[in-house]
Scaffold this motif. Structure first.
Motif, mmCIF file in Angstrom:
data_model
loop_
_atom_site.group_PDB
_atom_site.id
_atom_site.type_symbol
_atom_site.label_atom_id
_atom_site.label_comp_id
_atom_site.label_asym_id
_atom_site.label_seq_id
_atom_site.Cartn_x
_atom_site.Cartn_y
_atom_site.Cartn_z
ATOM 1 N N ASP A 344 -4.869 -11.980 12.324
ATOM 2 C CA ASP A 344 -5.761 -10.812 12.297
ATOM 3 C C ASP A 344 -6.413 -10.611 13.665
ATOM 4 O OD1 ASP A 344 -5.137 -10.513 9.648
ATOM 5 O OD2 ASP A 344 -7.040 -11.301 8.876
ATOM 6 N N ALA A 345 -6.869 -11.715 14.277
ATOM 7 C CA ALA A 345 -7.628 -11.634 15.540
ATOM 8 C C ALA A 345 -6.734 -11.395 16.758
ATOM 9 C CB ALA A 345 -8.428 -12.912 15.738
ATOM 10 N N THR A 346 -5.428 -11.382 16.534
ATOM 11 C CA THR A 346 -4.508 -11.180 17.668
ATOM 12 C C THR A 346 -3.564 -9.995 17.377
ATOM 13 O OG1 THR A 346 -3.141 -12.992 16.785
ATOM 14 C CG2 THR A 346 -4.694 -13.534 18.546
ATOM 15 N N SER A 347 -2.451 -10.256 16.676
ATOM 16 C CA SER A 347 -1.457 -9.177 16.560
ATOM 17 C C SER A 347 -1.900 -8.039 15.641
ATOM 18 C CB SER A 347 -0.092 -9.729 16.125
ATOM 19 O OG SER A 347 -0.159 -10.356 14.881
ATOM 20 N N HIS A 348 -2.631 -8.340 14.563
ATOM 21 C CA HIS A 348 -3.118 -7.239 13.717
ATOM 22 C C HIS A 348 -4.111 -6.370 14.484
ATOM 23 C CE1 HIS A 348 -2.028 -9.043 9.505
ATOM 24 N NE2 HIS A 348 -0.997 -8.509 10.126
ATOM 25 N N ASN A 349 -5.009 -7.029 15.208
ATOM 26 C CA ASN A 349 -5.973 -6.251 15.995
ATOM 27 C C ASN A 349 -5.261 -5.404 17.050
ATOM 28 O OD1 ASN A 349 -8.238 -7.057 14.636
ATOM 29 N ND2 ASN A 349 -9.054 -8.359 16.250
ATOM 30 N N ALA A 350 -4.257 -5.991 17.716
ATOM 31 C CA ALA A 350 -3.521 -5.243 18.739
ATOM 32 C C ALA A 350 -2.872 -3.998 18.135
ATOM 33 C CB ALA A 350 -2.462 -6.141 19.377
ATOM 34 N N MET A 351 -2.304 -4.165 16.943
ATOM 35 C CA MET A 351 -1.658 -3.044 16.256
ATOM 36 C C MET A 351 -2.680 -1.941 15.977
ATOM 37 S SD MET A 351 0.884 -3.689 13.052
ATOM 38 C CE MET A 351 -0.375 -4.371 11.986
ATOM 39 N N SER A 352 -3.853 -2.339 15.523
ATOM 40 C CA SER A 352 -4.880 -1.343 15.162
ATOM 41 C C SER A 352 -5.389 -0.591 16.390
ATOM 42 C CB SER A 352 -6.049 -2.017 14.451
ATOM 43 O OG SER A 352 -6.884 -2.699 15.376
ATOM 44 N N LEU A 353 -5.250 -1.209 17.562
ATOM 45 C CA LEU A 353 -5.686 -0.558 18.805
ATOM 46 C C LEU A 353 -4.553 0.257 19.426
ATOM 47 C CD1 LEU A 353 -7.614 -3.559 20.468
ATOM 48 C CD2 LEU A 353 -8.551 -1.734 19.038
ATOM 49 N N GLY A 354 -3.391 0.240 18.797
ATOM 50 C CA GLY A 354 -2.232 0.934 19.356
ATOM 51 C C GLY A 354 -1.675 0.227 20.574
ATOM 52 N N LEU A 355 -1.911 -1.109 20.655
ATOM 53 C CA LEU A 355 -1.516 -1.868 21.846
ATOM 54 C C LEU A 355 -0.579 -3.031 21.502
ATOM 55 C CD1 LEU A 355 -4.985 -2.019 23.678
ATOM 56 C CD2 LEU A 355 -2.993 -0.658 24.356
ATOM 57 N N ALA A 356 0.136 -2.912 20.389
ATOM 58 C CA ALA A 356 0.989 -4.023 19.962
ATOM 59 C C ALA A 356 2.100 -4.325 20.969
ATOM 60 C CB ALA A 356 1.594 -3.714 18.587
ATOM 61 N N ASP A 357 2.458 -3.348 21.789
ATOM 62 C CA ASP A 357 3.510 -3.580 22.790
ATOM 63 C C ASP A 357 2.935 -4.151 24.087
ATOM 64 O OD1 ASP A 357 2.113 -1.268 23.370
ATOM 65 O OD2 ASP A 357 3.848 -0.203 24.177
ATOM 66 N N ARG A 358 1.630 -4.388 24.141
ATOM 67 C CA ARG A 358 1.003 -4.891 25.357
ATOM 68 C C ARG A 358 0.321 -6.248 25.153
ATOM 69 N NH1 ARG A 358 -0.405 -1.076 29.221
ATOM 70 N NH2 ARG A 358 -0.822 -2.932 30.468
ATOM 71 N N ILE A 359 -0.360 -6.423 24.023
ATOM 72 C CA ILE A 359 -1.224 -7.592 23.832
ATOM 73 C C ILE A 359 -1.106 -8.111 22.391
ATOM 74 C CG2 ILE A 359 -2.908 -6.898 25.595
ATOM 75 C CD1 ILE A 359 -4.679 -5.823 23.302
ATOM 76 N N GLY A 360 -1.760 -9.247 22.138
ATOM 77 C CA GLY A 360 -1.892 -9.747 20.763
ATOM 78 C C GLY A 360 -0.846 -10.746 20.339
ATOM 79 N N ALA A 361 0.060 -11.128 21.249
ATOM 80 C CA ALA A 361 1.081 -12.119 20.896
ATOM 81 C C ALA A 361 1.585 -12.811 22.152
ATOM 82 C CB ALA A 361 2.241 -11.459 20.158
ATOM 83 N N LEU A 362 2.126 -14.001 21.950
ATOM 84 C CA LEU A 362 2.839 -14.680 23.030
ATOM 85 C C LEU A 362 4.301 -14.295 22.881
ATOM 86 C CD1 LEU A 362 1.240 -18.263 22.936
ATOM 87 C CD2 LEU A 362 0.576 -16.286 24.339
ATOM 88 N N ALA A 363 4.726 -13.328 23.660
ATOM 89 C CA ALA A 363 6.095 -12.830 23.564
ATOM 90 C C ALA A 363 6.490 -12.226 24.903
ATOM 91 C CB ALA A 363 6.198 -11.776 22.464
ATOM 92 N N PRO A 364 7.769 -12.370 25.278
ATOM 93 C CA PRO A 364 8.214 -11.821 26.562
ATOM 94 C C PRO A 364 7.918 -10.325 26.671
ATOM 95 C CG PRO A 364 9.913 -13.210 25.609
ATOM 96 C CD PRO A 364 8.834 -13.068 24.567
ATOM 97 N N GLY A 365 7.450 -9.922 27.851
ATOM 98 C CA GLY A 365 7.182 -8.504 28.105
ATOM 99 C C GLY A 365 5.743 -8.094 27.875
ATOM 100 N N LEU A 366 4.994 -8.914 27.128
ATOM 101 C CA LEU A 366 3.586 -8.582 26.882
ATOM 102 C C LEU A 366 2.725 -9.039 28.055
ATOM 103 C CD1 LEU A 366 4.702 -7.964 24.086
ATOM 104 C CD2 LEU A 366 2.652 -8.984 23.109
ATOM 105 N N ASP A 367 1.525 -8.486 28.141
ATOM 106 C CA ASP A 367 0.576 -8.915 29.165
ATOM 107 C C ASP A 367 0.316 -10.416 29.025
ATOM 108 O OD1 ASP A 367 0.398 -6.325 29.956
ATOM 109 O OD2 ASP A 367 -1.747 -6.089 29.548
ATOM 110 N N ALA A 368 0.167 -11.079 30.158
ATOM 111 C CA ALA A 368 -0.120 -12.519 30.142
ATOM 112 C C ALA A 368 -1.603 -12.748 29.888
ATOM 113 C CB ALA A 368 0.326 -13.150 31.458
ATOM 114 N N ASP A 369 -2.024 -12.450 28.655
ATOM 115 C CA ASP A 369 -3.376 -12.734 28.179
ATOM 116 C C ASP A 369 -3.253 -13.948 27.277
ATOM 117 O OD1 ASP A 369 -4.025 -10.348 29.394
ATOM 118 O OD2 ASP A 369 -4.653 -9.318 27.562
#
Ligand SMILES: [Zn+2]
Length: 404
Positions: A344-369
């Protein structure tokens, strides 16, 4: 345990955020990817501010060897009031301050929020957020990525036509979302304030101009109106019954309850709030009664399959830098599985912000947050209180991991 210094690496005033070109490898005992997956013996490679790869058992040299620690995506709080603070007299008001003094408190809040492992927050919201957002985005002032609603819509904004014009104006002023006050404060009973037509106008126009809508709603009728109007998210929802919880699930409305920090913080700091606005004895009585009520509501929300819960705190003065307490409470007191609370505090929140393709997960291509915590939050959620490493867009802002 934790060394008493904060290492700030490679924050050069002239360098835009995330501009490093050398590949950086971060190794940790384990990583949680933010989408529910555990990665033992994890190695994350970062370059140019982005995650290049996430692997298990890779071996080889590491730029940051975080043995014994758990790596997570940077945490996200979808609901803070980044400008709120205790002023010179210790009270929760900025009365008598210059704009410069107020802004420095916002900068402090941004700093403590980032140091606590939150690399993105949504402030809902204040006009001064726009300037803080720009300073952080320039890569000079350290802070989380900031989103803001600038100014809210409420029952006094006007007719549905007035409200639509207001939404277009706030969009032109740079808002990332539209905030609605569709009900009274919980300290005043939380009954619906905006009419159904006003809510429809605000959320409808927001959608038309490409903005998300976040609706403060406590009472059942205000939650239903927001859900039926197609608003993005209901926040608070303290009086939600099973009917409203099911309705939000059916309409794909995100639900952001705030159960573990905001009320507790008001009570801990009662003397600093008492006498300001609706912070009176009657209001504090509502706040106190509301804590078990919200906890029980949340437990019922957990049983609604398909309802997407967000992790937002409603952090105000006294709560900045403590957003993780909401997650700790959800797990320890309200019984949410730790893995779900972290999603909830990472990928669900990112989705709700419309930023799932940028943040909220450790995955190639996402911002290094990404952050590291001392311990395994799946077995001890209080590990979130021990954030020892913080990277945002490839830049390390905190590294107090002791050598092991
Ligand atoms: Zn709020």
């Amino acid at each position: 345990m934790i060394a008493a210094f904060v290492a700030i690496v490679s924050v050069a005033a002239a360098a835009p955020a995330g501009a490093q070109t050398e590949a950086i490898t971060i190794r940790a005992a384990a990583a949680l990817d933010g989408r529910g997956r555990s990665i033992p013996d994890a190695a994350v490679v970062v370059q140019g501010g982005k995650i290049v790869s996430v692997e298990s058992g890779r071996g080889g040299a590491a730029t940051y060897d975080l043995r014994g620690l758990t790596l997570l995506p940077g945490l996200i709080d979808t609901h803070v009031h980044i400008d709120t603070h205790f002023g010179r007299d210790g009270r929760a008001t900025s009365e008598g301050e210059s704009p410069e003094q107020s802004m420095l408190y916002s900068v402090e809040n941004a700093w403590v929020t980032l140091m606590a492992g939150f690399t993105t927050v949504q402030s809902i919201g204040s006009p001064s957020d726009v300037h803080l957002r720009a300073a952080i985005a320039r890569g000079v002032v350290p802070g989380p990525r900031l989103l803001t609603s600038i100014r809210p819509v409420n029952e006094n904004t006007g007719t549905p036509a007035d409200i639509r014009a207001f939404v277009r104006k706030v969009k032109a002023d740079g808002a990332d979302l539209v905030k609605l006050f569709a009900s009274k404060s919980s300290r005043e009973g939380g009954t619906q304030t905006m009419t159904d037509e006003q809510i429809q106008a605000a959320c409808g126009e927001a959608k038309a101009v490409g903005l998300r809508s976040w609706v403060h709603a406590h009472s059942p009728s205000s939650i239903r109106a927001a859900t039926l109007a197609g608003c993005t998210t209901v926040t608070h929802g303290s009086q939600a019954t099973d009917v409203e919880l099911a309705l939000m699930q059916q309409h794909g409305t995100y639900f952001e309850p705030n159960i573990g920090l905001v009320s507790q913080n008001y009570l801990e700091n009662k003397a600093r709030y008492l006498g300001i606005g609706n912070f009176n004895e009657e209001g504090f009585a509502f706040t106190e009664k509301g804590i078990p009520m919200k906890r029980e509501m949340f437990k019922r929300a957990l049983t609604v399959s398909g309802l997407t819960l967000l992790m937002g705190t409603d952090a105000g003065a006294g709560a900045h830098g403590r957003s993780a307490e909401e997650i700790v409470y959800r797990v320890q007191v309200a019984g949410q599985p730790a893995r779900d609370a972290l999603v909830d505090a990472t990928s669900h929140n990112a989705m709700s912000l419309g930023l799932a393709d940028r943040i909220g997960a450790l995955a190639p291509g996402l911002d290094a947050d990404l952050i590291a915590v001392d311990g395994d939050p799946l077995t001890d959620i209080t590990a979130l209180r021990r954030v020892v490493f913080v990277m945002r867009r490839g830049i390390v802002y905190k590294n107090v991991a002791r050598s092991r």
